[in-house]
Scaffold this motif. Structure first.
Motif, PDB file in Angstrom:
ATOM      1  N   MET A   1       0.824  -1.205   0.000  1.00  9.76           N
ATOM      2  CA  MET A   1       0.000   0.000   0.000  1.00  9.76           C
ATOM      3  C   MET A   1       0.854   1.249   0.000  1.00  9.76           C
ATOM      4  O   MET A   1       1.026   1.936  -0.971  1.00  9.76           O
ATOM      5  N   SER A   2       1.506   1.478   1.130  1.00 14.94           N
ATOM      6  CA  SER A   2       2.267   2.724   1.250  1.00 14.94           C
ATOM      7  C   SER A   2       3.431   2.723   0.275  1.00 14.94           C
ATOM      8  O   SER A   2       3.905   1.673  -0.148  1.00 14.94           O
ATOM      9  N   THR A   3       3.865   3.902  -0.067  1.00 15.93           N
ATOM     10  CA  THR A   3       4.881   4.059  -1.096  1.00 15.93           C
ATOM     11  C   THR A   3       6.133   3.261  -0.751  1.00 15.93           C
ATOM     12  O   THR A   3       6.703   3.445   0.318  1.00 15.93           O
ATOM     13  N   PRO A   4       6.537   2.394  -1.642  1.00 15.47           N
ATOM     14  CA  PRO A   4       7.669   1.531  -1.330  1.00 15.47           C
ATOM     15  C   PRO A   4       9.017   2.232  -1.447  1.00 15.47           C
ATOM     16  O   PRO A   4       9.964   1.870  -0.783  1.00 15.47           O
ATOM     17  N   ASN A 229     -13.184  12.799 -17.203  1.00 15.16           N
ATOM     18  CA  ASN A 229     -12.203  13.374 -16.286  1.00 15.16           C
ATOM     19  C   ASN A 229     -10.798  13.335 -16.887  1.00 15.16           C
ATOM     20  O   ASN A 229      -9.813  13.124 -16.185  1.00 15.16           O
ATOM     21  N   ARG A 231      -9.548  11.077 -18.739  1.00 12.97           N
ATOM     22  CA  ARG A 231      -8.978   9.732 -18.866  1.00 12.97           C
ATOM     23  C   ARG A 231      -9.907   8.819 -19.638  1.00 12.97           C
ATOM     24  O   ARG A 231     -11.124   8.964 -19.606  1.00 12.97           O
ATOM     25  N   LEU A 390       3.984   8.860  -7.344  1.00  9.64           N
ATOM     26  CA  LEU A 390       3.729  10.006  -6.479  1.00  9.64           C
ATOM     27  C   LEU A 390       2.330  10.570  -6.651  1.00  9.64           C
ATOM     28  O   LEU A 390       1.880  11.369  -5.844  1.00  9.64           O
ATOM     29  N   THR A 391       1.662  10.129  -7.689  1.00  8.75           N
ATOM     30  CA  THR A 391       0.468  10.869  -8.080  1.00  8.75           C
ATOM     31  C   THR A 391      -0.808  10.364  -7.436  1.00  8.75           C
ATOM     32  O   THR A 391      -1.831  10.997  -7.542  1.00  8.75           O
ATOM     33  N   THR A 392      -0.768   9.220  -6.788  1.00  6.80           N
ATOM     34  CA  THR A 392      -2.007   8.676  -6.252  1.00  6.80           C
ATOM     35  C   THR A 392      -2.532   9.547  -5.125  1.00  6.80           C
ATOM     36  O   THR A 392      -1.775  10.112  -4.358  1.00  6.80           O
ATOM     37  N   ALA A 393      -3.849   9.627  -5.026  1.00  7.74           N
ATOM     38  CA  ALA A 393      -4.459  10.401  -3.950  1.00  7.74           C
ATOM     39  C   ALA A 393      -4.221   9.695  -2.620  1.00  7.74           C
ATOM     40  O   ALA A 393      -4.056   8.483  -2.566  1.00  7.74           O
ATOM     41  N   LEU A 394      -4.182  10.482  -1.598  1.00  4.87           N
ATOM     42  CA  LEU A 394      -3.981   9.958  -0.254  1.00  4.87           C
ATOM     43  C   LEU A 394      -5.153   9.040   0.103  1.00  4.87           C
ATOM     44  O   LEU A 394      -6.276   9.500   0.247  1.00  4.87           O
ATOM     45  N   PRO A 395      -4.929   7.753   0.236  1.00  8.41           N
ATOM     46  CA  PRO A 395      -6.064   6.875   0.530  1.00  8.41           C
ATOM     47  C   PRO A 395      -6.580   7.112   1.941  1.00  8.41           C
ATOM     48  O   PRO A 395      -5.807   7.332   2.864  1.00  8.41           O
ATOM     49  N   LEU A 396      -7.884   7.072   2.081  1.00 12.57           N
ATOM     50  CA  LEU A 396      -8.469   7.259   3.402  1.00 12.57           C
ATOM     51  C   LEU A 396      -8.360   5.960   4.192  1.00 12.57           C
ATOM     52  O   LEU A 396      -8.306   4.889   3.615  1.00 12.57           O
ATOM     53  N   PRO A 397      -8.336   6.080   5.509  1.00 11.72           N
ATOM     54  CA  PRO A 397      -8.209   4.872   6.329  1.00 11.72           C
ATOM     55  C   PRO A 397      -9.500   4.061   6.279  1.00 11.72           C
ATOM     56  O   PRO A 397     -10.575   4.614   6.096  1.00 11.72           O
ATOM     57  N   PRO A 398      -9.377   2.752   6.457  1.00 17.30           N
ATOM     58  CA  PRO A 398     -10.565   1.891   6.481  1.00 17.30           C
ATOM     59  C   PRO A 398     -11.388   2.154   7.728  1.00 17.30           C
ATOM     60  O   PRO A 398     -10.901   2.724   8.687  1.00 17.30           O
TER      61      PRO A 398
END
Lengths: 406, 406
Positions: A1-4, A229, A231, A390-398
Motif C-alpha cells: 500500500m504505502s509508497t515503497p 475526467n 482519462r 507520487l500521483t495517487t491520492a492519499l487513501p483514506l483509512p478503512p
DNA sequence: ATTGATTCGTCAATAGACCGAATTAATATG
DNA sequence: CATATTAATTCGGTCTATTGACGAATCAAT
C-alpha cells in the motif's frame, strides 16, 4: 500500500527534468534562458539539466537566436532519433501504420489491405509493413521504443489480450502482445480501435482540449469510446462502450439481442441491410448502398435510414444522460456520413435535457493510428519521466480504525 | 500551462511528510522506528518530520511500546483536535450531520427532520445542528476545517451551486456555499447526494476497494452515481447519472418524458403510484404502500412492482453496457428493499452480456453523510499535503508542431 | 571603430533535504 | 549484573537548487 520507494533529493531532479521536457515538447526550438523562464527553474539548474539531456542524446542544438539585442542564445530541440514510436491500426479491411518521433512529430504513414488469411499471416504483415516504414524513413526499427496497436473487439485491460475480435480471424488464441513485441523488438500494447480513434480525435482531431468526450462509432458494428475526467474509460473488463448491448430498439431478451446485442442487431451494418430487405427493398451488397439509395430517392431506404438515425440518437441520449459529456463525436464509416450525422444530431438535441455539442470525426479512418501514436508516445514519456508512484491520492483509512487513546 | 512553481528541494520534504502522514493514517499508534521502516525513510528524516508534525499539533505521543526486547519506543497518533471535518446530508425529509477527526474517526452523528420552510430556514437549521454537534462533543466549531454537504439535484461542478433541487424549496437562488461557509466558519462544498452516497459506500460500505462502481438509487426519483478509474464522474455540467432521462420505458419525445425524464416518469415514486392507480389499484398515499401491498398478495400491485423492476433492470443494463463497472450497488429507499433488489439483480444478469457483481447498499440512509465526510476529509488532506500540481500527466504537444531543423 | 546596453551562460557560495554510520539511551533476558 | 537488542540522536557527506557576481557575445548608437 504505502509508497515503497524513498524520495531522495533526486525526485527534485526528476521533476525538473520532467518540466524541462514538457517545455521542450511544446515550444520546441528554445534557448536555455527561455526554458529557465518558462519552467521557473534557475538558469544554473537549466544548464545542468540540458547538459544531461544532451549527453543522453535526448536533445540537440539547432542554431542560435538572431536579431535580438544581446548575446545570442543556443536553441535546442528534442532529438528526433532519440526515440520513436509506432502506431498500428489493424482493421478488418485495412492495416495502417504510422511512425512518430519523441516530440510527437508524425514522420510517416502507410497502409495496405489486411491479409485476409488472419492469424500469424496478419502478424507477419504488420511486422513487414512497420519495418519497411521505418527503413523508408532513414531510421532503424531498433529506434522504436513503444508500440500501440488498435484492434477491433474487447481488449482485456489486465492481460492486454484480445478477447473478442469478430472480424479478424485467428487472433483470439495468439499471444498477440508477446509476438508483436518480439517481432518488432520493443514493448507492444493493444487497445480497442474505437478507444484509440477517440484518443486520436482528442490529440489531433475535433475533440482537442476537451476533458469529457463520448465518441459514437457506427460502421459495421456500433461502439462507444468514453473519455471522462481526462482519462479513457476502459471498464472493469475492457468492455466499457459496448453499446451494441443497450436495451434499445428491440426486445433485449430475444436470442439475437443476447448474442450480438439488442441495438447492434438493429443498427449494425448487417441490421441495416436486413431491415431494408425485410421492408421490401431490392437486394443490396452492403449497408452503404442502402444509404446511397436513400439519398437518391428510394423511399424504403429512406425509412430504414431514418429509423437507424432514430435508434442511434436514442443510444446517444442514453450515453449523454449517463455521463454528461461536453462533446459528442460521431464517427465510423456510417456515423460520419454528413447527411446521417445531421439527422442524428438534430434528434439528440430533441431528446436530451441539456444541449450537448456534437461534431463529426475529422480524422476519419486515420483516427485509429493517430490515437495509437498518442498512447505510444505517452507511454514512452512515462517510461522516461514517470512519476506515477507520487500521483495517487492519499487513501483514506478503512472504517475499522478507532482511536488508541481514551 | 507549464508548471508555474519551481521545485526547491522542499518538494522532497513535502512528499516525505505526505507519506508519513499516510502511514499514520493507516497504522495509527506507531513508533518512529516503525514509521521509518514503512515509509522507507531514514530514522533521521523520520525524527525531523515527526518533530515538525508535533510542533504543528498534527501528531501527539500516546504511550510507549512495552514487552519487547530493547529500548521502548514512543508511539504516536494523529491528534484528534488538529482538525475536524463536517459532513452534512440535506434530504427533503431528513437532515443529518456528522463529525470526524483528521484521521477519519467518526466522532458523532445527529439528525432531525428537515425544516419544511426551506431556504434560509434550512441553512439556519444546518448551522444550529452542526454547532450543537460540535459542542456536545467537547470540541469547538472553529476546529472544523472542511465541510461537505450532500444535496439533491444537480450541482454545477464549476460554480458549486445547486442548479435543480426539486424537493427542497428556495435553495436554488441562494449562494448556499458562501452562506454555509460563513455561518460555520470554514470552507464548504456541495455535492450531489447520490454521488456522496456512492462515495460513502466506497469508503465504509459495500463497495470498499472497488475502482469501478455504479450506484443506482431508486427512491422518490431515480439517479445514478458513477465511480470510474477510481474517480467520481460528475460530467461536464454535474449532470452525469441523470438516468431519469434514459429513453427507456416510454416515448422519450412525449411531454412528460422531456420534462421529468422518460424513465423517471415511470419508476420514480410518483410514477409507481400513478401506474398503480391507472391499473385499477385502490388509492395509496405513497409508493411504499404499493410495494407493501405487492408483498401481501395484491396482484395489481405485484404487476406494477414487476414492471418497475424490469425498467430498473433495463436502466442498469444500459449503464453496464456503457461503463462496464465491476460492481453495481442498488440503493435508495426503494432500490434497497431486499425483495425488489433481488428481482432487479436477477433481471440484470439475464440482460447483460457479462456478469456483474450486484450488491445492495449497506449504509442505507447514512451513506450520504458518510460520503460527505470522506470528501471533506480528502479535501482537508489535500489542503495540507497536496501535490496536485505535480500529478498531471505530461500533455502531448498540439498537432501544429513541426521540426525546426531540416 | 568604439562604447554602452542587453542578454546568455557559468562560477562560486549557500541552504535544504536526504542517507549511512557511529554513538548514546533504555529495556528484557539470562 | 552483564549482555543483547532495539530506539533515537549526532555527525559527516552527498545531492539539488537558488542567488549573486561575472565574463562573453551581440545590437545600437555615437
Amino acid at each position: 500500500m504505502s509508497t515503497p520507494l524513498s524520495f531522495p533529493p533526486s525526485v527534485a531532479r526528476q521533476l525538473s527534468r520532467r518540466s524541462v521536457f514538457e517545455a521542450l515538447l511544446h515550444r520546441s526550438p528554445i534557448s536555455r534562458a527561455d526554458l529557465a523562464k518558462v519552467t521557473s527553474l534557475s538558469k544554473q539548474t537549466m544548464s545542468e539539466v540540458i547538459d544531461a539531456f544532451e549527453q543522453q542524446g535526448l536533445v540537440r542544438p539547432v542554431g542560435r537566436t538572431r536579431g535580438n539585442v544581446g548575446r545570442t542564445a543556443v536553441l535546442y530541440e528534442l532529438s528526433p532519433d532519440s526515440g520513436q514510436v509506432l502506431g498500428i491500426d489493424l482493421g478488418a479491411q485495412r492495416l495502417t501504420v504510422a511512425l512518430a518521433d519523441i516530440a510527437g512529430r508524425v514522420l510517416a504513414e502507410a497502409d495496405e489491405p489486411t491479409d485476409s488469411r488472419g492469424g500469424a499471416w496478419t502478424l507477419d504483415q504488420i511486422a513487414r509493413l512497420s519495418d519497411r516504414l521505418a527503413r523508408d524513413n532513414h531510421t532503424h526499427p531498433s529506434r522504436i521504443r513503444s508500440i500501440v496497436m488498435a484492434t477491433p473487439g474487447v481488449v482485456n485491460p489486465k492481460s492486454g489480450a484480445i478477447e473478442m475480435a469478430p472480424n479478424i480471424t485467428g487472433l483470439d488464441h495468439l499471444n498477440v502482445v508477446g509476438l508483436l513485441g518480439e517481432k518488432l523488438g520493443s514493448p507492444a500494447v493493444l487497445e480497442n480501435d474505437i478507444n484509440l480513434a477517440l484518443l486520436g480525435e482528442i490529440w489531433h482531431g475535433c475533440a482537442r482540449n476537451v476533458d469529457n468526450v463520448a465518441f459514437l462509432a457506427l460502421g459495421s458494428g456500433v461502439g462507444l469510446g468514453l473519455y471522462v475526467n481526462g482519462r479513457l474509460v476502459r471498464g472493469e473488463n475492457g468492455a466499457a462502450g459496448e453499446i451494441g448491448y443497450l436495451p434499445i430498439g428491440g426486445d433485449p431478451l430475444q436470442a439475437e439481442s443476447r448474442l450480438q446485442g439488442c441495438l447492434e442487431y438493429q443498427i449494425g451494418a448487417a441490421g441495416v441491410v436486413r431491415r431494408y430487405r425485410e421492408a421490401g427493398g431490392s437486394e443490396v451488397g452492403s449497408e452503404r448502398q442502402v444509404f446511397e439509395r436513400a439519398q437518391t430517392g428510394d423511399p424504403t431506404a429512406a425509412t430504414v435510414v431514418e429509423e437507424t438515425a432514430r435508434l442511434t440518437a436514442l443510444a446517444a441520449a442514453a450515453v449523454i444522460a449517463t455521463v454528461d459529456p461536453q462533446l459528442l463525436v460521431l464517427g465510423g464509416s456510417v456515423g460520419s456520413r454528413p447527411d446521417f450525422a445531421d439527422k442524428v444530431a438534430r434528434l439528440v438535441l430533441q431528446l436530451s435535457a441539456r444541449s450537448v455539442e456534437i461534431r463529426t470525426s475529422t480524422l476519419g479512418r486515420r483516427a485509429g493510428v493517430v490515437g495509437a501514436l498518442s498512447v505510444a508516445l505517452r507511454r514512452l514519456h512515462d517510461e522516461i519521466f514517470g512519476v506515477a508512484e507520487l500521483t495517487t491520492a492519499l487513501p483514506l483509512p478503512p472504517p475499522a480504525q478507532r482511536s488508541a487513546s481514551q
